[in-house]
Design a protein around this motif. Sequence first.
Motif, PDB file in Angstrom:
ATOM      1  N   LEU A   1      16.677  29.803  -1.189  1.00 54.42           N
ATOM      2  CA  LEU A   1      15.242  30.073  -1.221  1.00 54.42           C
ATOM      3  C   LEU A   1      14.461  28.772  -1.152  1.00 54.42           C
ATOM      4  N   PRO A   2      13.284  28.784  -0.533  1.00 51.40           N
ATOM      5  CA  PRO A   2      12.475  27.558  -0.471  1.00 51.40           C
ATOM      6  C   PRO A   2      12.014  27.119  -1.850  1.00 51.40           C
ATOM      7  N   GLN A   3      11.605  25.861  -1.943  1.00 53.33           N
ATOM      8  CA  GLN A   3      11.228  25.298  -3.242  1.00 53.33           C
ATOM      9  C   GLN A   3       9.971  25.929  -3.823  1.00 53.33           C
ATOM     10  N   THR A   4       9.287  26.750  -3.046  1.00 55.77           N
ATOM     11  CA  THR A   4       8.100  27.466  -3.531  1.00 55.77           C
ATOM     12  C   THR A   4       8.460  28.785  -4.218  1.00 55.77           C
ATOM     13  N   ALA A   5       9.745  29.118  -4.310  1.00 54.17           N
ATOM     14  CA  ALA A   5      10.178  30.407  -4.860  1.00 54.17           C
ATOM     15  C   ALA A   5       9.697  30.591  -6.295  1.00 54.17           C
ATOM     16  N   THR A   6       9.430  31.834  -6.644  1.00 57.63           N
ATOM     17  CA  THR A   6       8.999  32.200  -7.994  1.00 57.63           C
ATOM     18  C   THR A   6      10.123  32.968  -8.698  1.00 57.63           C
ATOM     19  N   ILE A   7       9.926  33.245  -9.960  1.00 56.21           N
ATOM     20  CA  ILE A   7      10.919  34.016 -10.702  1.00 56.21           C
ATOM     21  C   ILE A   7      11.023  35.424 -10.123  1.00 56.21           C
ATOM     22  N   ASP A   8       9.928  35.971  -9.604  1.00 58.75           N
ATOM     23  CA  ASP A   8       9.991  37.288  -8.975  1.00 58.75           C
ATOM     24  C   ASP A   8      10.814  37.251  -7.699  1.00 58.75           C
ATOM     25  N   ASP A   9      10.728  36.151  -6.942  1.00 53.42           N
ATOM     26  CA  ASP A   9      11.551  36.000  -5.735  1.00 53.42           C
ATOM     27  C   ASP A   9      13.033  35.980  -6.105  1.00 53.42           C
TER      28      ASP A   9
ATOM     29  N   GLN B 259       0.813  -1.210   0.000  1.00 56.10           N
ATOM     30  CA  GLN B 259       0.000   0.000   0.000  1.00 56.10           C
ATOM     31  C   GLN B 259       0.852   1.267   0.000  1.00 56.10           C
ATOM     32  N   ALA B 260       2.158   1.124   0.231  1.00 51.74           N
ATOM     33  CA  ALA B 260       3.048   2.288   0.255  1.00 51.74           C
ATOM     34  C   ALA B 260       3.163   2.881  -1.145  1.00 51.74           C
ATOM     35  N   PRO B 261       3.331   4.197  -1.255  1.00 52.87           N
ATOM     36  CA  PRO B 261       3.434   4.818  -2.588  1.00 52.87           C
ATOM     37  C   PRO B 261       4.719   4.431  -3.309  1.00 52.87           C
ATOM     38  N   GLN B 262       4.638   4.320  -4.630  1.00 55.82           N
ATOM     39  CA  GLN B 262       5.821   4.116  -5.457  1.00 55.82           C
ATOM     40  C   GLN B 262       6.624   5.418  -5.498  1.00 55.82           C
ATOM     41  N   MET B 263       7.945   5.309  -5.693  1.00 57.21           N
ATOM     42  CA  MET B 263       8.755   6.515  -5.808  1.00 57.21           C
ATOM     43  C   MET B 263       8.415   7.283  -7.082  1.00 57.21           C
ATOM     44  N   SER B 264       8.138   6.570  -8.170  1.00 60.54           N
ATOM     45  CA  SER B 264       7.756   7.231  -9.416  1.00 60.54           C
ATOM     46  C   SER B 264       6.491   8.056  -9.194  1.00 60.54           C
ATOM     47  N   GLY B 265       6.527   9.304  -9.651  1.00 62.32           N
ATOM     48  CA  GLY B 265       5.367  10.168  -9.525  1.00 62.32           C
ATOM     49  C   GLY B 265       5.334  11.005  -8.263  1.00 62.32           C
ATOM     50  N   GLN B 266       6.288  10.798  -7.352  1.00 58.68           N
ATOM     51  CA  GLN B 266       6.279  11.551  -6.097  1.00 58.68           C
ATOM     52  C   GLN B 266       7.086  12.842  -6.208  1.00 58.68           C
ATOM     53  N   ASN B 267       6.506  13.934  -5.747  1.00 58.82           N
ATOM     54  CA  ASN B 267       7.195  15.210  -5.610  1.00 58.82           C
ATOM     55  C   ASN B 267       7.465  15.406  -4.115  1.00 58.82           C
ATOM     56  N   LEU B 268       8.711  15.221  -3.691  1.00 56.23           N
ATOM     57  CA  LEU B 268       9.053  15.226  -2.271  1.00 56.23           C
ATOM     58  C   LEU B 268       9.796  16.481  -1.831  1.00 56.23           C
ATOM     59  N   SER B 269       9.989  17.427  -2.734  1.00 57.77           N
ATOM     60  CA  SER B 269      10.778  18.607  -2.395  1.00 57.77           C
ATOM     61  C   SER B 269      10.189  19.378  -1.223  1.00 57.77           C
ATOM     62  N   ALA B 270       8.869  19.475  -1.172  1.00 58.94           N
ATOM     63  CA  ALA B 270       8.235  20.253  -0.113  1.00 58.94           C
ATOM     64  C   ALA B 270       8.509  19.673   1.269  1.00 58.94           C
TER      65      ALA B 270
ATOM     66  N   ILE C 263      20.116  29.726  -4.521  1.00 58.91           N
ATOM     67  CA  ILE C 263      19.930  28.269  -4.513  1.00 58.91           C
ATOM     68  C   ILE C 263      18.454  27.986  -4.295  1.00 58.91           C
ATOM     69  N   ILE C 264      17.849  27.215  -5.193  1.00 59.41           N
ATOM     70  CA  ILE C 264      16.500  26.722  -4.952  1.00 59.41           C
ATOM     71  C   ILE C 264      16.647  25.430  -4.156  1.00 59.41           C
ATOM     72  N   ASP C 265      16.145  25.445  -2.944  1.00 58.06           N
ATOM     73  CA  ASP C 265      16.343  24.338  -2.007  1.00 58.06           C
ATOM     74  C   ASP C 265      15.368  23.200  -2.289  1.00 58.06           C
ATOM     75  N   LEU C 266      15.860  22.201  -2.990  1.00 56.61           N
ATOM     76  CA  LEU C 266      15.085  20.992  -3.257  1.00 56.61           C
ATOM     77  C   LEU C 266      15.529  19.852  -2.351  1.00 56.61           C
ATOM     78  N   GLY C 267      16.473  20.169  -1.446  1.00 55.63           N
ATOM     79  CA  GLY C 267      17.073  19.184  -0.560  1.00 55.63           C
ATOM     80  C   GLY C 267      18.551  19.478  -0.398  1.00 55.63           C
TER      81      GLY C 267
END
Length: 385
Positions: A211-219, A155-166, A188-192
């Motif tokens: 910067l956190p992974q939610t950063a935008t181009i304006d940030d 029942q655990a999720p597969q790694m494929s398809g997961q966005n774990l940066s947040a 640096i965009i912090d993805l880990g």
Amino acid sequence: MSSFTPDPAVLVLEDGTRYRGRAYGARGTTLGEVVFATGMTGYQETLTDPSYAGQIVLQTAPHIGNTGVNEEDIESRRIWVAGYIVRDPSRVVSNWRADASLDEALAEDGIVGISGIDTRAVTRHIRSAGSMRGGVFSGEAAALDDAEQDALVRQAPQMSGQNLSASVSLESSQVTPARGTLLGRVVIIDLGIKQATIVNLADRGFEVHVLPQTATIDDIRAVDPVAVFYSNGPGDPAASVDHVELLRSVLSEGLPFFGICFGNQLLGRALGLGTYKLPFGHRGINQPVLDKSTGRVEITAHNHGFAVEAPLEGVFDSPAGFGRVEVSHVGLNDRVVEGLRALDIPAFSVQYHPEAAAGPHDANYLFDRFRDMVVTHLDSKKDAE
């Protein structure tokens, strides 16, 4: 310093294979993708690498924990692995720098592990069948019936398809001053991100803005950087659509770019290339890579389960319209793309870890290559003015 006890534990793979051993670290249940890492040293750096989030890591080196853990060698704010598998954990800590035993550190961060199993057999099984979901059940959870354990694993999720940066990124920005003469600010965009990356960039004259992974181009524009960097991180690059679009904006504005590991995969996707999941990935500190520009073979540190699809030889056009591109580095074990270089814009990336604090340091020159690229770009801008 060790809290070694003989509590029972079992490792269960999604194909039903089981390995019974002893509890190590926290007691309970953990689920994730079971992968193996071939590093002979640097287990603390491995454990605190955010790229391992969601993965149960097996150490192929048989004896783990003899130097304990300390506050100097951590790469991030906590241990990120979903679980930990070792054969022979050290019952005694023998290092003057140690603050605690590895067992104690795992327990403090709630990491469920298992010891006393044939890790060579598990590694050979994964190399044959491929990385798969698994679970470690220890203490009372080890007494669950096989069918219940099997069901939880599947029942655990597969790694494929997961966005774990947040799950691993900082929530707010952090700034590290440059050391020596200031070259400019780098975002640096912090993805880990790992601390060693920040240190390497600061040592080369960059004021480092993470910067956190939610950063935008304006940030990014608000920082007024001379360059942008994408860090390593966990998950499937195909699931990071927003980060790919952000990178395309960065490239379109002509900002110099350097990406490591996950950042390499995202540069590939930003250039219009595909990515795919490797059968069992590359993890460890002894992977041979060819730098095609020099012909030099480097021994490098890796931690990735996905790779970029691109022709290994020759120059090709970016499907996304960013000009000419070439594969700059190739893995010699299985001919996997290990680096990309754009020829018409200031951008390159590598799939491995030139910052690896535990070594090897063969590829550390890439930070100098990045600095040189930024200096050249700044000089060309001055000449144009």
